[in-house]
Structures are given as C-alpha cells and as structure tokens.
Design a protein around this motif. Structure first.
Motif, PDB file in Angstrom:
ATOM      1  N   PHE A   1       0.845  -1.193   0.000  1.00  7.28           N
ATOM      2  CA  PHE A   1       0.000   0.000   0.000  1.00  7.28           C
ATOM      3  C   PHE A   1       0.875   1.235   0.000  1.00  7.28           C
ATOM      4  CE2 PHE A   1       1.152  -0.524   4.343  1.00  7.28           C
ATOM      5  CZ  PHE A   1       1.142   0.736   4.912  1.00  7.28           C
ATOM      6  N   PRO A   2       0.413   2.313  -0.660  1.00  7.28           N
ATOM      7  CA  PRO A   2       1.133   3.585  -0.580  1.00  7.28           C
ATOM      8  C   PRO A   2       0.937   4.172   0.822  1.00  7.28           C
ATOM      9  CG  PRO A   2      -0.379   3.565  -2.465  1.00  7.28           C
ATOM     10  CD  PRO A   2      -0.709   2.385  -1.602  1.00  7.28           C
ATOM     11  N   THR A   3       2.002   4.587   1.455  1.00 11.40           N
ATOM     12  CA  THR A   3       1.864   5.147   2.802  1.00 11.40           C
ATOM     13  C   THR A   3       0.978   6.383   2.799  1.00 11.40           C
ATOM     14  OG1 THR A   3       3.933   6.400   2.574  1.00 11.40           O
ATOM     15  CG2 THR A   3       4.061   4.216   3.621  1.00 11.40           C
TER      16      THR A   3
ATOM     17  N   ASN B   1      -1.780   6.693   1.359  1.00  7.55           N
ATOM     18  CA  ASN B   1      -3.194   6.332   1.454  1.00  7.55           C
ATOM     19  C   ASN B   1      -3.708   6.541   2.874  1.00  7.55           C
ATOM     20  OD1 ASN B   1      -3.362   5.678  -1.228  1.00  7.55           O
ATOM     21  ND2 ASN B   1      -3.809   3.509  -0.919  1.00  7.55           N
ATOM     22  N   ALA B   2      -2.829   6.398   3.843  1.00 11.29           N
ATOM     23  CA  ALA B   2      -3.176   6.743   5.224  1.00 11.29           C
ATOM     24  C   ALA B   2      -3.075   8.263   5.278  1.00 11.29           C
ATOM     25  CB  ALA B   2      -2.207   6.092   6.198  1.00 11.29           C
ATOM     26  N   ARG B   3      -4.180   8.936   5.444  1.00 15.08           N
ATOM     27  CA  ARG B   3      -4.233  10.383   5.245  1.00 15.08           C
ATOM     28  C   ARG B   3      -3.412  11.199   6.236  1.00 15.08           C
ATOM     29  NH1 ARG B   3      -4.346  10.125   0.418  1.00 15.08           N
ATOM     30  NH2 ARG B   3      -6.105  11.066  -0.595  1.00 15.08           N
ATOM     31  N   THR B   4      -3.030  10.610   7.378  1.00 12.81           N
ATOM     32  CA  THR B   4      -2.173  11.298   8.342  1.00 12.81           C
ATOM     33  C   THR B   4      -1.126  10.306   8.839  1.00 12.81           C
ATOM     34  OG1 THR B   4      -3.456  10.685  10.303  1.00 12.81           O
ATOM     35  CG2 THR B   4      -4.128  12.720   9.147  1.00 12.81           C
ATOM     36  N   THR B   5      -0.085  10.807   9.466  1.00  8.10           N
ATOM     37  CA  THR B   5       0.923   9.905  10.021  1.00  8.10           C
ATOM     38  C   THR B   5       0.349   9.110  11.186  1.00  8.10           C
ATOM     39  OG1 THR B   5       1.821  11.720  11.341  1.00  8.10           O
ATOM     40  CG2 THR B   5       2.913  11.247   9.243  1.00  8.10           C
ATOM     41  N   ALA B   6      -0.589   9.681  11.918  1.00  5.60           N
ATOM     42  CA  ALA B   6      -1.226   8.934  13.015  1.00  5.60           C
ATOM     43  C   ALA B   6      -1.977   7.722  12.457  1.00  5.60           C
ATOM     44  CB  ALA B   6      -2.165   9.833  13.804  1.00  5.60           C
ATOM     45  N   ILE B   7      -2.666   7.908  11.342  1.00  6.03           N
ATOM     46  CA  ILE B   7      -3.381   6.792  10.709  1.00  6.03           C
ATOM     47  C   ILE B   7      -2.381   5.771  10.167  1.00  6.03           C
ATOM     48  CG2 ILE B   7      -4.885   6.135   8.777  1.00  6.03           C
ATOM     49  CD1 ILE B   7      -6.332   8.857   9.209  1.00  6.03           C
ATOM     50  N   LEU B   8      -1.288   6.243   9.567  1.00  2.00           N
ATOM     51  CA  LEU B   8      -0.263   5.324   9.073  1.00  2.00           C
ATOM     52  C   LEU B   8       0.296   4.479  10.217  1.00  2.00           C
ATOM     53  CD1 LEU B   8       1.555   4.156   6.871  1.00  2.00           C
ATOM     54  CD2 LEU B   8       3.104   6.107   7.244  1.00  2.00           C
ATOM     55  N   ASP B   9       0.552   5.097  11.344  1.00  2.92           N
ATOM     56  CA  ASP B   9       1.046   4.381  12.518  1.00  2.92           C
ATOM     57  C   ASP B   9       0.055   3.279  12.919  1.00  2.92           C
ATOM     58  OD1 ASP B   9       2.827   3.823  14.619  1.00  2.92           O
ATOM     59  OD2 ASP B   9       1.941   5.346  15.927  1.00  2.92           O
ATOM     60  N   GLN B  10      -1.237   3.597  12.905  1.00  5.81           N
ATOM     61  CA  GLN B  10      -2.272   2.604  13.240  1.00  5.81           C
ATOM     62  C   GLN B  10      -2.306   1.473  12.214  1.00  5.81           C
ATOM     63  OE1 GLN B  10      -5.841   4.960  13.357  1.00  5.81           O
ATOM     64  NE2 GLN B  10      -5.333   5.922  15.319  1.00  5.81           N
ATOM     65  N   TRP B  11      -2.220   1.833  10.930  1.00  4.05           N
ATOM     66  CA  TRP B  11      -2.239   0.821   9.875  1.00  4.05           C
ATOM     67  C   TRP B  11      -1.077  -0.153  10.024  1.00  4.05           C
ATOM     68  CZ3 TRP B  11      -3.617   2.900   4.313  1.00  4.05           C
ATOM     69  CH2 TRP B  11      -4.912   3.414   4.325  1.00  4.05           C
TER      70      TRP B  11
ATOM     71  N   ASN C   1       7.033  15.263  -1.539  1.00  2.51           N
ATOM     72  CA  ASN C   1       6.334  14.544  -0.462  1.00  2.51           C
ATOM     73  C   ASN C   1       6.824  15.105   0.877  1.00  2.51           C
ATOM     74  OD1 ASN C   1       5.166  12.866   1.396  1.00  2.51           O
ATOM     75  ND2 ASN C   1       6.121  10.988   0.640  1.00  2.51           N
ATOM     76  N   THR C   2       6.044  15.993   1.444  1.00  2.00           N
ATOM     77  CA  THR C   2       6.434  16.656   2.692  1.00  2.00           C
ATOM     78  C   THR C   2       6.362  15.725   3.896  1.00  2.00           C
ATOM     79  OG1 THR C   2       4.173  17.468   3.012  1.00  2.00           O
ATOM     80  CG2 THR C   2       5.725  18.922   1.848  1.00  2.00           C
ATOM     81  N   ARG C   3       5.759  14.579   3.743  1.00  2.00           N
ATOM     82  CA  ARG C   3       5.617  13.610   4.834  1.00  2.00           C
ATOM     83  C   ARG C   3       6.674  12.525   4.818  1.00  2.00           C
ATOM     84  NH1 ARG C   3      -0.187  10.853   5.266  1.00  2.00           N
ATOM     85  NH2 ARG C   3       1.124   9.024   5.371  1.00  2.00           N
ATOM     86  N   LEU C   4       7.588  12.537   3.865  1.00  2.00           N
ATOM     87  CA  LEU C   4       8.500  11.406   3.681  1.00  2.00           C
ATOM     88  C   LEU C   4       9.272  11.071   4.956  1.00  2.00           C
ATOM     89  CD1 LEU C   4       9.773   9.218   1.946  1.00  2.00           C
ATOM     90  CD2 LEU C   4      11.452  10.911   1.189  1.00  2.00           C
TER      91      LEU C   4
END
Length: 188
Positions: A57-59, A61-71, A96-99
């Motif tokens: 999955f593309p990271t 796709n989790a709309r925030t880093t908090a959601i990515l952490d949960q995923w 990608n400012t979240r990289l």
C-alpha cells in the motif's frame, strides 16, 4: 585490491545475494500486489499476505501519520508468522512533505519490504536496511534503474509500457535485457 573493490561494489549495488532464497521461502507465489492509490489499505494487505503473496500500500493512502502508525501496527499484529511479507510504498519525490515521518514509522514497525517510488531511493535505503528490511525501487528507464542499483536497492520494479498505473516507455524485456543496465556490475 581491485577484485575485492569490484566485488564489494557489486554487492553494495546489487543487494543481498541470498535474497531469492529468502523470498522463495516466504511466498506461495512470487507476486507483489501493486500499491493502488486510494484502494490499498490494511484489509487488502493482510488478505494478500495471508494468501502467500506480498500485499502493499502507498503510505500516503493513510491520510495522516497517526493513521499510518495505526495501519502499520494493525498489519504487523494481524499477520500470521507464516504470511508473506508486506510492502510499504514510500513516495520519495521531493514534493512529499511527509517522507521523513513516514520513513520513521516504517522503521518503527520494521516493514519487511519497502517500495521507493517516484524518485531516488537513496533517501530511504540506509534506514530500511539498518533493521533488515528490503528496498525495491520502481524504475521507468535505464537511468532510473542504474540510479536505484547505485543506491543499493535489493530489487527493481519495472514500470513498463502496458503495465498499468505509472507506466514507463520501454517494454519489460527491453528494459531488463539492456546492456546498459548490466553496466552496474562493473564488467560491461
């Protein structure tokens, strides 16, 4: 000496020589389910990996880093020990400012496979390899393939004409068999 320098360079550029054996024991089929924008998430990744192929999955796709952490926590917790590894797809393009935050989370959860897309994979290789993860880079040209090999990725994902999604300009056969790609081993 020259032989060891060449051999060392080859190992650094081509990744782990035992990779094929390692992956063969983890997959029922040698398939990586492509990371699909807005489609791939934990449910698909877990189902694929439990079925013996790598879910991804593309990271973003989790709309925030908090959601990515949960995923990532959920995927790690729910996969059975005999499941195929999963892949987190990092967009490594400078826009990608979240990289940096996404890389930190991938490292925290030790994603077994990481796909570096849309840019130079060198930005993530060292961080992923420190915990034993494998890095694959998507490439659409010989220049991209050579850059990825020089960055030390473990494998290439060929974005070729007709492959769907973000496609390249060459056929897979042309890109894979190119004499210019083989120059990364120092012999051509």
């Amino acid at each position: 000496d020259a032989f060891h320098a060449t051999n060392s360079r080859r190992e650094r550029m081509l990744g782990d020589p035992n990779l094929a054996v390692q992956l063969r024991t983890q997959f029922k089929l040698p398939v990586l389910v492509g990371p699909m924008f807005l489609v791939s998430g934990p449910d698909l990744v877990i189902a694929c990996s439990q079925a013996g192929v790598a879910g991804s999955f593309p990271t973003l796709n989790a709309r925030t880093t908090a959601i990515l952490d949960q995923w990532l926590a959920r995927i790690t917790a729910e996969l059975q020990p005999d499941a195929a590894p999963y892949a987190a797809n990092l967009i490594v393009h400078p826009t990608n400012t979240r990289l940096a935050e996404d890389v930190d989370l991938v490292v925290k959860h030790k994603s077994p496979l990481v796909i570096a897309s849309v840019g130079n994979p060198g930005r993530v290789v060292a961080a992923v390899k420190r915990y034993g993860g494998l890095v694959f880079s998507d490439v659409a040209s010989l220049k991209h393939a050579q850059r990825a090999a020089e960055a030390g990725v473990d494998g290439l994902i060929l974005l070729c004409g007709g492959s769907g999604g973000n496609t390249g300009w060459l056929t897979g056969l042309r890109l894979f068999t190119s004499p210019r790609l083989s120059c990364t081993d120092g012999r051509s």
